[in-house]
Design a protein around this motif. Sequence first.
Motif, PDB file in Angstrom:
ATOM      1  N   LEU A  96       0.826  -1.208   0.000  1.00 43.94           N
ATOM      2  CA  LEU A  96       0.000   0.000   0.000  1.00 43.94           C
ATOM      3  C   LEU A  96       0.865   1.264   0.000  1.00 43.94           C
ATOM      4  O   LEU A  96       0.570   2.224  -0.720  1.00 43.94           O
ATOM      5  N   LYS A  97       1.944   1.243   0.777  1.00 43.77           N
ATOM      6  CA  LYS A  97       2.831   2.411   0.817  1.00 43.77           C
ATOM      7  C   LYS A  97       3.507   2.648  -0.529  1.00 43.77           C
ATOM      8  O   LYS A  97       3.858   3.785  -0.851  1.00 43.77           O
ATOM      9  N   SER A  98       3.660   1.604  -1.327  1.00 44.81           N
ATOM     10  CA  SER A  98       4.250   1.786  -2.657  1.00 44.81           C
ATOM     11  C   SER A  98       3.272   2.466  -3.612  1.00 44.81           C
ATOM     12  O   SER A  98       3.650   2.852  -4.716  1.00 44.81           O
ATOM     13  N   HIS A  99       2.020   2.609  -3.191  1.00 39.36           N
ATOM     14  CA  HIS A  99       0.990   3.277  -3.992  1.00 39.36           C
ATOM     15  C   HIS A  99       0.666   4.670  -3.465  1.00 39.36           C
ATOM     16  O   HIS A  99      -0.407   5.212  -3.763  1.00 39.36           O
ATOM     17  N   ILE A 100       1.562   5.266  -2.711  1.00 36.24           N
ATOM     18  CA  ILE A 100       1.336   6.618  -2.212  1.00 36.24           C
ATOM     19  C   ILE A 100       1.666   7.620  -3.310  1.00 36.24           C
ATOM     20  O   ILE A 100       2.707   7.539  -3.956  1.00 36.24           O
ATOM     21  N   GLY A 101       0.749   8.531  -3.520  1.00 33.33           N
ATOM     22  CA  GLY A 101       0.945   9.654  -4.421  1.00 33.33           C
ATOM     23  C   GLY A 101       0.671  10.930  -3.643  1.00 33.33           C
ATOM     24  O   GLY A 101       0.493  10.890  -2.425  1.00 33.33           O
ATOM     25  N   THR A 102       0.613  12.051  -4.325  1.00 37.41           N
ATOM     26  CA  THR A 102       0.308  13.311  -3.653  1.00 37.41           C
ATOM     27  C   THR A 102      -0.665  14.131  -4.494  1.00 37.41           C
ATOM     28  O   THR A 102      -0.735  13.978  -5.720  1.00 37.41           O
ATOM     29  N   ILE A 103      -1.407  14.980  -3.804  1.00 38.53           N
ATOM     30  CA  ILE A 103      -2.240  15.973  -4.477  1.00 38.53           C
ATOM     31  C   ILE A 103      -1.888  17.342  -3.903  1.00 38.53           C
ATOM     32  O   ILE A 103      -1.421  17.448  -2.766  1.00 38.53           O
ATOM     33  N   ILE A 104      -2.108  18.353  -4.698  1.00 39.08           N
ATOM     34  CA  ILE A 104      -1.862  19.722  -4.252  1.00 39.08           C
ATOM     35  C   ILE A 104      -3.214  20.376  -3.992  1.00 39.08           C
ATOM     36  O   ILE A 104      -4.110  20.339  -4.839  1.00 39.08           O
ATOM     37  N   VAL A 105      -3.351  20.947  -2.801  1.00 39.63           N
ATOM     38  CA  VAL A 105      -4.553  21.694  -2.439  1.00 39.63           C
ATOM     39  C   VAL A 105      -4.130  23.129  -2.138  1.00 39.63           C
ATOM     40  O   VAL A 105      -2.937  23.444  -2.141  1.00 39.63           O
ATOM     41  N   ASP A 106      -5.093  23.998  -1.886  1.00 45.86           N
ATOM     42  CA  ASP A 106      -4.804  25.424  -1.685  1.00 45.86           C
ATOM     43  C   ASP A 106      -3.701  25.694  -0.677  1.00 45.86           C
ATOM     44  O   ASP A 106      -2.889  26.593  -0.862  1.00 45.86           O
ATOM     45  N   ASP A 107      -3.659  24.904   0.390  1.00 42.54           N
ATOM     46  CA  ASP A 107      -2.713  25.208   1.457  1.00 42.54           C
ATOM     47  C   ASP A 107      -1.636  24.141   1.656  1.00 42.54           C
ATOM     48  O   ASP A 107      -1.072  24.011   2.737  1.00 42.54           O
ATOM     49  N   GLY A 108      -1.340  23.357   0.606  1.00 45.12           N
ATOM     50  CA  GLY A 108      -0.247  22.410   0.755  1.00 45.12           C
ATOM     51  C   GLY A 108      -0.369  21.174  -0.108  1.00 45.12           C
ATOM     52  O   GLY A 108      -1.182  21.089  -1.014  1.00 45.12           O
ATOM     53  N   ILE A 109       0.469  20.210   0.234  1.00 43.35           N
ATOM     54  CA  ILE A 109       0.528  18.934  -0.475  1.00 43.35           C
ATOM     55  C   ILE A 109       0.064  17.842   0.477  1.00 43.35           C
ATOM     56  O   ILE A 109       0.469  17.804   1.639  1.00 43.35           O
ATOM     57  N   ILE A 110      -0.772  16.931  -0.030  1.00 40.86           N
ATOM     58  CA  ILE A 110      -1.354  15.881   0.807  1.00 40.86           C
ATOM     59  C   ILE A 110      -1.051  14.514   0.191  1.00 40.86           C
ATOM     60  O   ILE A 110      -1.269  14.312  -1.003  1.00 40.86           O
ATOM     61  N   PRO A 111      -0.560  13.566   1.009  1.00 41.77           N
ATOM     62  CA  PRO A 111      -0.351  12.202   0.482  1.00 41.77           C
ATOM     63  C   PRO A 111      -1.680  11.461   0.347  1.00 41.77           C
ATOM     64  O   PRO A 111      -2.578  11.626   1.177  1.00 41.77           O
ATOM     65  N   VAL A 112      -1.802  10.670  -0.712  1.00 41.02           N
ATOM     66  CA  VAL A 112      -3.010   9.897  -0.993  1.00 41.02           C
ATOM     67  C   VAL A 112      -2.606   8.497  -1.456  1.00 41.02           C
ATOM     68  O   VAL A 112      -1.442   8.248  -1.744  1.00 41.02           O
ATOM     69  N   ILE A 113      -3.573   7.609  -1.544  1.00 41.04           N
ATOM     70  CA  ILE A 113      -3.350   6.271  -2.092  1.00 41.04           C
ATOM     71  C   ILE A 113      -3.851   6.250  -3.537  1.00 41.04           C
ATOM     72  O   ILE A 113      -4.945   6.724  -3.830  1.00 41.04           O
ATOM     73  N   THR A 114      -3.026   5.698  -4.421  1.00 42.79           N
ATOM     74  CA  THR A 114      -3.394   5.601  -5.835  1.00 42.79           C
ATOM     75  C   THR A 114      -3.513   4.130  -6.239  1.00 42.79           C
ATOM     76  O   THR A 114      -3.025   3.240  -5.539  1.00 42.79           O
ATOM     77  N   GLY A 115      -4.140   3.887  -7.368  1.00 41.09           N
ATOM     78  CA  GLY A 115      -4.243   2.521  -7.893  1.00 41.09           C
ATOM     79  C   GLY A 115      -5.298   1.686  -7.198  1.00 41.09           C
ATOM     80  O   GLY A 115      -5.238   0.455  -7.239  1.00 41.09           O
ATOM     81  N   ALA A 116      -6.300   2.328  -6.571  1.00 38.12           N
ATOM     82  CA  ALA A 116      -7.363   1.592  -5.879  1.00 38.12           C
ATOM     83  C   ALA A 116      -8.548   1.441  -6.830  1.00 38.12           C
ATOM     84  O   ALA A 116      -9.300   2.383  -7.049  1.00 38.12           O
ATOM     85  N   ASP A 117      -8.694   0.259  -7.392  1.00 39.50           N
ATOM     86  CA  ASP A 117      -9.704   0.016  -8.411  1.00 39.50           C
ATOM     87  C   ASP A 117     -10.784  -0.924  -7.907  1.00 39.50           C
ATOM     88  O   ASP A 117     -10.571  -1.708  -6.988  1.00 39.50           O
ATOM     89  N   TYR A 118     -11.959  -0.856  -8.564  1.00 39.31           N
ATOM     90  CA  TYR A 118     -13.013  -1.838  -8.286  1.00 39.31           C
ATOM     91  C   TYR A 118     -12.485  -3.217  -8.642  1.00 39.31           C
ATOM     92  O   TYR A 118     -11.684  -3.371  -9.554  1.00 39.31           O
ATOM     93  N   GLU A 119     -12.963  -4.219  -7.921  1.00 40.71           N
ATOM     94  CA  GLU A 119     -12.533  -5.599  -8.208  1.00 40.71           C
ATOM     95  C   GLU A 119     -13.107  -6.058  -9.519  1.00 40.71           C
ATOM     96  O   GLU A 119     -14.177  -5.770  -9.903  1.00 40.71           O
TER      97      GLU A 119
END
Length: 127
Positions: free
Chosen positions: A104-127
């Motif tokens: 799961l940690k290998s799927h960490i990405g980031t998004i940029i919001v108004d007041d900073g950068i936030i880590p998120v999980i990527t690659g989470a798909d429906y089965e």
Amino acid sequence: MANKIKGLLVDVTRTREIKEVEFDDTLENIYKILDVDCIDVAVRKVGNHAYDFIVDDEGLLKGDAIPSIFDSEQKPQLVGNALIVNSNEEGDFTSLTEEQVADLKSHIGTIIVDDGIIPVITGADYE
């Protein structure tokens, strides 16, 4: 007595970090960890494993809905804080293994919001 569960917390509203957590498996503890009043459970596959994503059931109703979980095409799937765990055949929550946490940690990405950068999980798909 409640079971201890090891999970991965994606916190996009308070600490803005992704961290391993261990908690007593009670509804009250899950509410407290996620800082919510009502939960929902969504199943998504990340890599080769399906996980339970415990999220705020009212997340989209809040004005500051921040996406925390994205699919393989980088489309938002879930918003607000998320607690990622396993479940057994009876539907009870169970702990993540160390290998699953690493995956799961290998799927960490980031998004940029108004007041900073936030880590998120990527690659989470429906089965």
